[in-house]
Design a protein around this motif. Sequence first.
Motif, short mmCIF file in Angstrom:
data_model
loop_
_atom_site.label_atom_id
_atom_site.label_comp_id
_atom_site.label_asym_id
_atom_site.label_seq_id
_atom_site.Cartn_x
_atom_site.Cartn_y
_atom_site.Cartn_z
N PRO A 1 63.95 -89.54 -21.49
CA PRO A 1 64.08 -89.57 -22.96
C PRO A 1 62.92 -90.27 -23.67
O PRO A 1 62.43 -89.79 -24.69
CB PRO A 1 65.40 -90.29 -23.19
N GLU A 2 62.49 -91.42 -23.16
CA GLU A 2 61.40 -92.15 -23.82
C GLU A 2 60.12 -91.32 -23.83
O GLU A 2 59.41 -91.28 -24.83
CB GLU A 2 61.16 -93.49 -23.12
N LEU A 3 59.83 -90.68 -22.70
CA LEU A 3 58.62 -89.86 -22.62
C LEU A 3 58.74 -88.63 -23.52
O LEU A 3 57.78 -88.26 -24.20
CB LEU A 3 58.37 -89.44 -21.17
N ALA A 4 59.92 -88.01 -23.54
CA ALA A 4 60.14 -86.85 -24.42
C ALA A 4 59.94 -87.25 -25.88
O ALA A 4 59.35 -86.50 -26.67
CB ALA A 4 61.55 -86.29 -24.20
N HIS A 5 60.43 -88.45 -26.23
CA HIS A 5 60.23 -88.95 -27.59
C HIS A 5 58.75 -89.14 -27.89
O HIS A 5 58.26 -88.75 -28.97
CB HIS A 5 60.95 -90.29 -27.77
N ASP A 6 58.01 -89.73 -26.96
CA ASP A 6 56.58 -89.97 -27.16
C ASP A 6 55.83 -88.66 -27.37
O ASP A 6 54.95 -88.56 -28.24
CB ASP A 6 56.00 -90.72 -25.97
N MET A 7 56.16 -87.66 -26.57
CA MET A 7 55.50 -86.36 -26.69
C MET A 7 55.75 -85.74 -28.06
O MET A 7 54.82 -85.29 -28.75
CB MET A 7 56.00 -85.41 -25.59
N ALA A 8 57.02 -85.74 -28.46
CA ALA A 8 57.38 -85.15 -29.75
C ALA A 8 56.74 -85.93 -30.90
O ALA A 8 56.25 -85.34 -31.87
CB ALA A 8 58.90 -85.13 -29.90
#
Length: 384
Positions: free
Chosen positions: A236-243
């Motif tokens: 989730p944290e990485l997905a948030h960073d990408m978005a």
Amino acid sequence: MCADIVIIGGGPVGLWSAIQLKKRDPALDVQIYERYEEYRRSHILKLEHRALMLYSKSVYDLPEAKFVAAVTGDNPAKIAKSAIDGEQVYIRTNDLETALKTYAHDLGINISYEKIDSPEEAEARHPECKNFIAADGAHSTMRKALMGENATKDYPLQYVVEIKYEAAGKARPLTVAENLKVNKYLSSMCFEYTGREKDGKTPVTLRFFVDEKTYKSLPEAGFKNPLGLDNKHIPPELAHDMAAYMQARKEKIGEVYKQDSAKISKLELSLYRAKRFAVQKRGKNWFLAGDAAMGVPYFRSLNAGMIISSQLGLILTRRLLSGKAKIAAYNAVQPLDTAWEFTAAHGKNMALNIYDAFRKAGAKMSWKAQKHRKNRNRKGPGAS
């Protein structure tokens, strides 16, 4: 089949090796074997002007002018000055490959699209040839066959998750200030690279520097088997960073993302080098070039490979040197080349770590903290 020098691998470094040999000695018969007729990668490379000049033979003829114009938009005379100034250009891998193939064709270099499985097969096809170059990449089958499974030394540096996608029209990178501002809200540091617009599209690469745990939590993903943005295994944290970073590019520069063009891969940035750059087997001289010889991160591998290949061209065209002397000379450049490239890579790595520490020191509320505060607000006052 008659050939003076046989090259296994027709990627950018294999082609550059052949070009350097042919420019130094036009009478040489140079044969390249390449497995794929169409180059399979399209990611962005940072090509330094000095990589085109250092140890290179410049003849200032039409083929050279066409090549330099295709990859830099400049002319050979100006490249000499820009190389001193440290200028560079971002270019798609397949665009560089196309320009190099055209250059090689103009010089009369023969390229056969066939897979060569072993050094013995190459030698059997060219029994009269004494000099062979293995330019078949980081996982070189030629190197393993010639020098064994433990032919390299590896030095890991960073873990990276990379997104490659296409933006509609022309796109630019964020400024340093914009990048830092966005990075303060991310759990993982991100850097970006944009290529040149072509056919109404601009390639964009985002690199997220993650910890080992995040890296290993992702399934295997490379350029042959990339993940999509909606993959459920992305933390989730990485997905948030990408978005968040892609949204920042949309807001700050008006970028329009080409739907479904994103491909996510992971890579371990490390330094590695072959213990030897050249060996003699069965009376044949074998030389490693490009990623088969040495790998350095931070967009240095291509440039290092081209510079070393130019050195190899200089050595192999010295007719007064025996085969053993050429092997000794090429192995002699290894300590200097690796020391230079490894020092530069470690310096870049240190700068990244300092930037990351600076980013974290001035960071805004982390995504975890924001999420925790939202959860508390939903539960109402006094919730713990």
